[in-house]
Design an enzyme around this catalytic site. Structure first.
Site, PDB file in Angstrom:
ATOM      1  N   ALA A  33       0.853  -1.193   0.000  1.00 19.51           N
ATOM      2  CA  ALA A  33       0.000   0.000   0.000  1.00 19.51           C
ATOM      3  C   ALA A  33       0.889   1.243   0.000  1.00 19.51           C
ATOM      4  CB  ALA A  33      -0.939  -0.017   1.188  1.00 19.51           C
ATOM      5  N   ASN A  34       0.362   2.386   0.364  1.00 20.35           N
ATOM      6  CA  ASN A  34       1.151   3.623   0.418  1.00 20.35           C
ATOM      7  C   ASN A  34       0.588   4.529   1.510  1.00 20.35           C
ATOM      8  OD1 ASN A  34      -0.893   5.508  -0.782  1.00 20.35           O
ATOM      9  ND2 ASN A  34      -0.703   4.041  -2.464  1.00 20.35           N
TER      10      ASN A  34
END
Ligand code: CTP
Ligand code: CA
Length: 228
Positions: A33-34
């Site tokens: 993810a980020n």
């Protein structure tokens, strides 16, 4: 004249907004993810709703509460986000603020990868669909106004202009996401509005809510002038 009935200038318009990160599973317990918080996208959805638009917000996993007066579709992966966006069409306005994971693991096993299975796992990644580009190039039901963001470090203007060309969208808000700006996850945003055939318009550093309010003002003005 710009405000229209009861100060709801976008009444009767449908808007689609993407927000937050996506999560791409590595196995049932792990993901890629980020750092996107969803603050900017959620603020835009809320501002569009306040202006009277009927808003669908397609959001990846975020801590932000669902904005009032907005229908929110919660998704995990980029593929789910794309499907939810397509299901929300037709729309007059699309704003893609999500930080979609550019790649996903090609295959995620159905059970947890164990250390005792031996060796270090090697992940093969495949590219995710570009949701902004997909919406901006729909042959039959392209939203009249399609707006994207360009999260950049370095020469923001040059990268942003290139993205505007490549994505087929109408406007890009190019923003500097270098760690020292604190934009990713922070409360403020420093953006340059890029429009086809117009000079770049740098905005001052503003709270994400104010960036949202300005963007909606510009959208209202564009529709009032019959632009899109
Ligand atoms: N975007 C999208 N779907 C993707 C990737 C990006 O909808 N799979 C959208 C984002 O929501 C944003 C715009 O495209 O509005 C630009 O995202 P950005 O990450 O800056 O650009 P990319 O095209 O992914 O290029 P790169 O990350 O390599 O700079
Ligand atoms: Ca990207």
């Amino acid at each position: 004249a710009l405000l229209g009935p009861a100060g709801r200038p976008l009444a009767g318009r449908r808007a689609l907004v993407t927000s937050g990160p996506t999560r791409e599973p590595i196995d049932p317990v792990r993901y890629i993810a980020n750092h996107s918080s969803g603050r900017q996208g959620h603020a835009i959805a809320a501002a569009l709703a306040r202006a009277g638009a009927e808003v669908t917000l397609v959001s990846g996993p975020v801590i932000q509460p669902d904005p009032p007066g907005v229908s929110v579709v919660h998704v995990g992966t980029a593929l789910e986000m794309l499907a939810a966006c397509e299901a929300a069409l037709p729309a007059d306005i699309a704003v893609c603020a999500a930080a979609v994971a550019d790649w996903r693991p090609e295959a995620a096993p159905g059970s947890k990868i164990k250390k005792e299975d031996g060796g270090e796992p090697v992940l093969r990644l495949v590219e995710n669909p570009d949701i902004l580009r997909t919406l901006a190039t729909r042959p039959d039901d392209r939203p009249a106004l399609v707006v994207g963001f360009a999260a950049e470090t370095g020469d923001i203007l040059a990268y942003g202009e290139r993205k505007l060309g490549r994505k087929g969208c109408d406007w890009i808000l190019a923003n500097d996401v270098s760690p020292e700006t604190g934009v990713f996850g922070g409360g403020e945003n420093s953006v340059v509005l890029l429009r086809r055939g117009a000079a770049p318009e740098p905005w001052p550093k503003l709270a994400k809510e104010e960036v949202a309010a300005r963007l909606v003002e510009r959208i209202v003005a564009a529709f009032a002038m019959g632009e899109p």
